[in-house]
Design an enzyme around this catalytic site. Structure first.
Site, PDB file in Angstrom:
ATOM      1  N   ARG A 166       2.007  -6.826  -9.179  1.00  0.00           N
ATOM      2  CA  ARG A 166       2.352  -6.265  -7.866  1.00  0.00           C
ATOM      3  C   ARG A 166       2.364  -7.318  -6.760  1.00  0.00           C
ATOM      4  O   ARG A 166       2.687  -7.021  -5.614  1.00  0.00           O
ATOM      5  CB  ARG A 166       1.384  -5.133  -7.517  1.00  0.00           C
ATOM      6  CG  ARG A 166      -0.061  -5.580  -7.337  1.00  0.00           C
ATOM      7  CD  ARG A 166      -0.953  -4.421  -6.893  1.00  0.00           C
ATOM      8  NE  ARG A 166      -2.306  -4.889  -6.588  1.00  0.00           N
ATOM      9  CZ  ARG A 166      -3.201  -4.163  -5.920  1.00  0.00           C
ATOM     10  NH1 ARG A 166      -2.883  -2.944  -5.505  1.00  0.00           N
ATOM     11  NH2 ARG A 166      -4.409  -4.648  -5.678  1.00  0.00           N
ATOM     12  N   HIS A 209       0.283   3.077 -10.471  1.00  0.00           N
ATOM     13  CA  HIS A 209      -0.690   3.530  -9.466  1.00  0.00           C
ATOM     14  C   HIS A 209       0.006   4.340  -8.352  1.00  0.00           C
ATOM     15  O   HIS A 209      -0.042   3.962  -7.175  1.00  0.00           O
ATOM     16  CB  HIS A 209      -1.345   2.273  -8.876  1.00  0.00           C
ATOM     17  CG  HIS A 209      -2.593   2.490  -8.089  1.00  0.00           C
ATOM     18  ND1 HIS A 209      -2.671   3.314  -6.998  1.00  0.00           N
ATOM     19  CD2 HIS A 209      -3.826   1.955  -8.227  1.00  0.00           C
ATOM     20  CE1 HIS A 209      -3.886   3.287  -6.498  1.00  0.00           C
ATOM     21  NE2 HIS A 209      -4.616   2.472  -7.219  1.00  0.00           N
ATOM     22  N   GLU A 262      -2.598   8.216 -11.601  1.00  0.00           N
ATOM     23  CA  GLU A 262      -2.265   6.906 -12.173  1.00  0.00           C
ATOM     24  C   GLU A 262      -2.398   6.884 -13.704  1.00  0.00           C
ATOM     25  O   GLU A 262      -3.524   6.761 -14.221  1.00  0.00           O
ATOM     26  CB  GLU A 262      -3.191   5.856 -11.584  1.00  0.00           C
ATOM     27  CG  GLU A 262      -3.326   5.924 -10.073  1.00  0.00           C
ATOM     28  CD  GLU A 262      -4.535   5.166  -9.570  1.00  0.00           C
ATOM     29  OE1 GLU A 262      -4.952   4.181 -10.232  1.00  0.00           O
ATOM     30  OE2 GLU A 262      -5.077   5.547  -8.522  1.00  0.00           O
ATOM     31  N   ARG A 290       0.860  -1.205   0.000  1.00  0.00           N
ATOM     32  CA  ARG A 290       0.000   0.000   0.000  1.00  0.00           C
ATOM     33  C   ARG A 290       0.887   1.243   0.000  1.00  0.00           C
ATOM     34  O   ARG A 290       1.430   1.655   1.029  1.00  0.00           O
ATOM     35  CB  ARG A 290      -0.901   0.002   1.228  1.00  0.00           C
ATOM     36  CG  ARG A 290      -1.796   1.232   1.338  1.00  0.00           C
ATOM     37  CD  ARG A 290      -2.908   1.257   0.352  1.00  0.00           C
ATOM     38  NE  ARG A 290      -3.822   0.125   0.534  1.00  0.00           N
ATOM     39  CZ  ARG A 290      -4.737  -0.230  -0.360  1.00  0.00           C
ATOM     40  NH1 ARG A 290      -4.830   0.431  -1.496  1.00  0.00           N
ATOM     41  NH2 ARG A 290      -5.534  -1.260  -0.145  1.00  0.00           N
TER      42      ARG A 290
HETATM   43  O1  TA6 Z   1      -7.100   3.994  -7.732  1.00  0.00           O
HETATM   44  C1  TA6 Z   1      -8.120   3.372  -8.400  1.00  0.00           C
HETATM   45  C2  TA6 Z   1      -8.574   2.123  -7.640  1.00  0.00           C
HETATM   46  O2  TA6 Z   1      -9.101   1.187  -8.556  1.00  0.00           O
HETATM   47  C3  TA6 Z   1      -9.601   2.517  -6.573  1.00  0.00           C
HETATM   48  O3  TA6 Z   1     -10.906   2.129  -6.960  1.00  0.00           O
HETATM   49  C4  TA6 Z   1      -9.119   1.774  -5.321  1.00  0.00           C
HETATM   50  O4  TA6 Z   1      -9.682   0.472  -5.271  1.00  0.00           O
HETATM   51  C5  TA6 Z   1      -7.605   1.765  -5.552  1.00  0.00           C
HETATM   52  O5  TA6 Z   1      -7.470   1.479  -6.935  1.00  0.00           O
HETATM   53  C6  TA6 Z   1      -6.836   0.837  -4.645  1.00  0.00           C
HETATM   54  O6  TA6 Z   1      -6.952  -0.492  -5.058  1.00  0.00           O
HETATM   55  P1  TA6 Z   1      -6.256  -1.644  -4.126  1.00  0.00           P
HETATM   56  O7  TA6 Z   1      -6.584  -2.931  -4.793  1.00  0.00           O
HETATM   57  O8  TA6 Z   1      -4.780  -1.350  -4.117  1.00  0.00           O
HETATM   58  O9  TA6 Z   1      -6.863  -1.463  -2.771  1.00  0.00           O
END
Ligand code: TA6
Length: 281
Positions: A91, A151, A253, A65
């Site tokens: 990832r 991301h 992103e 994260r």
């Molecule tokens: O940033 C876009 C997204 O798809 C959000 O909807 C949120 O779910 C984020 O990614 C984080 O995703 P993750 O799977 O890392 O919790």
């Protein structure tokens, strides 16, 4: 492990989770081989650029994260098989470190991962700017569709003191309120959960009045830029994020969404990339 230049050390605090520690004249940085995941980048004369949750997992098979999760070979839910991991395989797997080069201007790392008939090669350059290029090659005998995203979790001093520019007039989809429209001319501020897909190839700027800096996110070959901040309720629901985590980052992103995927014929390749610059505000 390939031989490393003296500017790169292997952080063996957890031998099962190798992290490269980079000290260069232009910057310091850290990268986990798990996910080929940029954890930290601190350019000369600047503060840390990326947010890393103090509650993140750092173990095989679990997404980190923060930093720059590489979403590949799809973004968000798989287009047809929801049993597959959100944001793809990249990832949550260890990548091979294929090259590590130290030049006066930057450190260049090359990593690769082959899975499910697709081969990924990522080149990451750490210097006064940060550049990531992700190339996919179809090793399968049939055409394959590939998308993904970079991301990036950008560290901010105070979420109420930041806004994003560069989105004016872009067609966008607000995934929280399922609205599709053209974005207005004014900057994007953060006072609620933001999860929006902007159909633009333009650079975006994260203007941080608290840290007195502007982070410019440039990109190539990705038709969408996703902006995300979970805000309060979602921060409380995410076990790997502090309840007040939303105050500390904005995700910008470069993305290729499922409906924008490239069809790669057998043996074909394509790349998309991002370059991140900082300047004082
Ligand atoms: O940033 C876009 C997204 O798809 C959000 O909807 C949120 O779910 C984020 O990614 C984080 O995703 P993750 O799977 O890392 O919790």
């Amino acid at each position: 492990m390939i031989p490393l230049p003296s500017s790169i050390k292997l952080d063996s605090a957890d031998p099962s989770f190798p992290i490269l520690d980079i000290t260069h004249s232009t910057c310091r940085a850290r990268l986990a081989l798990h996910g080929a995941h940029v954890l930290s980048w601190i350019p000369r004369d600047h503060d840390e650029v990326f947010y890393l949750s103090p509650e993140t997992h750092m173990k095989a098979g679990k997404a980190i994260r923060g930093g720059i999760p590489l979403c590949w070979p799809w973004f968000s839910a798989h287009p047809t098989d929801t049993s597959l991991p959100s944001h793809g395989f990249a990832r949550i797997h260890f990548w091979n470190l294929d090259s590590a080069i130290d030049t006066p201007e930057k450190i260049i790392l090359g990593l690769s991962l082959t899975i499910d008939g697709l081969s990924a090669k990522v080149e990451i350059s750490f210097g006064d700017s940060l550049h990531i290029s992700l190339e996919t090659t179809n090793q399968d005998e049939k055409p394959r569709h590939v998308g993904g995203a970079m991301h990036s979790y950008f560290s901010v001093g105070d979420i109420s003191q930041v806004h994003v520019t560069g989105l004016a007039g872009a067609p966008y989809t607000d995934c929280v309120n399922t609205i599709t429209a053209d974005f207005p001319l004014d900057p994007l501020h953060f006072d609620r959960e933001i999860d929006a897909n902007f159909h633009t190839t333009c650079p975006t700027q994260l203007v941080d009045r608290d840290k007195k800096r502007i982070i410019q996110v440039e990109k190539s070959a990705s038709p969408t830029t996703v902006i995300w901040n979970p805000w309060i309720a979602k921060s409380q629901r995410l076990a790997d994020l502090p309840d007040d985590g939303y105050k500390k980052f904005v995700c910008i992103e470069p993305a290729i969404l499922n409906h924008e995927m490239h069809e790669l014929l057998p043996g074909a390749s394509f790349s998309f990339s991002t370059t991140i610059h900082l300047r004082a505000q």
